[in-house]
Design a protein around this motif. Sequence first.
Motif, PDB file in Angstrom:
ATOM      1  N   VAL A 123     -10.759   5.659  -5.833  1.00 34.51           N
ATOM      2  CA  VAL A 123      -9.537   5.290  -5.128  1.00 34.51           C
ATOM      3  C   VAL A 123      -9.411   3.769  -5.061  1.00 34.51           C
ATOM      4  N   ASN A 167      -8.463   2.349  -8.497  1.00 34.11           N
ATOM      5  CA  ASN A 167      -7.054   2.593  -8.799  1.00 34.11           C
ATOM      6  C   ASN A 167      -6.143   1.692  -7.978  1.00 34.11           C
ATOM      7  N   ALA A 168      -6.522   1.462  -6.715  1.00 30.95           N
ATOM      8  CA  ALA A 168      -5.717   0.586  -5.863  1.00 30.95           C
ATOM      9  C   ALA A 168      -5.695  -0.836  -6.419  1.00 30.95           C
ATOM     10  N   LEU A 180      -3.412   7.284  -3.330  1.00 32.00           N
ATOM     11  CA  LEU A 180      -3.310   5.972  -2.704  1.00 32.00           C
ATOM     12  C   LEU A 180      -2.346   5.972  -1.524  1.00 32.00           C
ATOM     13  N   THR A 181      -1.415   6.924  -1.493  1.00 30.59           N
ATOM     14  CA  THR A 181      -0.377   6.937  -0.461  1.00 30.59           C
ATOM     15  C   THR A 181      -0.535   8.068   0.545  1.00 30.59           C
ATOM     16  N   CYS A 222       0.798  -1.235   0.000  1.00 24.89           N
ATOM     17  CA  CYS A 222       0.000   0.000   0.000  1.00 24.89           C
ATOM     18  C   CYS A 222       0.828   1.282   0.000  1.00 24.89           C
ATOM     19  N   LEU A 251      -6.975   2.968   3.359  1.00 29.51           N
ATOM     20  CA  LEU A 251      -6.266   2.196   2.349  1.00 29.51           C
ATOM     21  C   LEU A 251      -7.189   1.070   1.903  1.00 29.51           C
ATOM     22  N   THR A 252      -7.107   0.737   0.640  1.00 24.87           N
ATOM     23  CA  THR A 252      -8.003  -0.250   0.049  1.00 24.87           C
ATOM     24  C   THR A 252      -7.543  -1.666   0.356  1.00 24.87           C
ATOM     25  N   ALA A 290       2.619   3.096  -8.937  1.00 21.86           N
ATOM     26  CA  ALA A 290       1.245   3.586  -9.087  1.00 21.86           C
ATOM     27  C   ALA A 290       1.154   4.631 -10.187  1.00 21.86           C
TER      28      ALA A 290
END
Length: 224
Positions: A206, A209-210, A185-186, A49, A86-87, A172
């Motif tokens: 999000v 994309n993750a 994402l970060t 992640c 976070l995903t 990413a």
Amino acid sequence: KPRTLKNFASIYNDKFFTLKELEKIHSACLELTNKFPYQGELIMLMMACGRRLQELTKLRKDYVKLNERIIEIPKTISKIREDQFLTITEPVALVLERLKEINNRPGYEMFKSVPWLFPAIRYRSNTNIDPDYINSDRTRLKTITNCWNSIRDMTGIFGAPRCFRKTFSSLAKDTLGATGPATKLTGHTQDATLEKHYYKTHKDKVITNADKVAKILTFPIKVA
């Protein structure tokens, strides 16, 4: 004396892990799980992640929302003091499954009562321990140094755990084709400043994309 003092950690400033190196690190984490339980899984989560170590060590079990496919990162532990998440991608889900497996090992059942996702292995439970202690900061994992040093010895890879963040950001960006969606994402500061409410209004984007980035970070399990 030298006119300037150079920070030793600066030798990692330009270090990015390759996908081949990431796969070796991932395999080493799986191999070291019995020797360094929770530490290896925490390193795997950092890889999956790109979040800061200081944030991940403060994750509580009740932050995990499986039905929403997210792990909350409340502003109380976020460096930028904004609620984020976070995903739960496939690599993250693997970490969660492994944490559950560790807690079910003989002698590790005590860690089920600890609120932290990554408990301190030195913690030992008995009937006389104050619940306030069990729920305190003293029962959470704070370092991955021993596990990381073993990984470096096993693989010969040069780098530090903080390089995972830069590596994930780079992967990413390459995968998504732009800096903006990648840094969402970060949790980088600049994007949080430009679009403060992104995490609230664009959760589905999000997560999508993750998942795209996770496809290149899903490694085969090769432990015998």
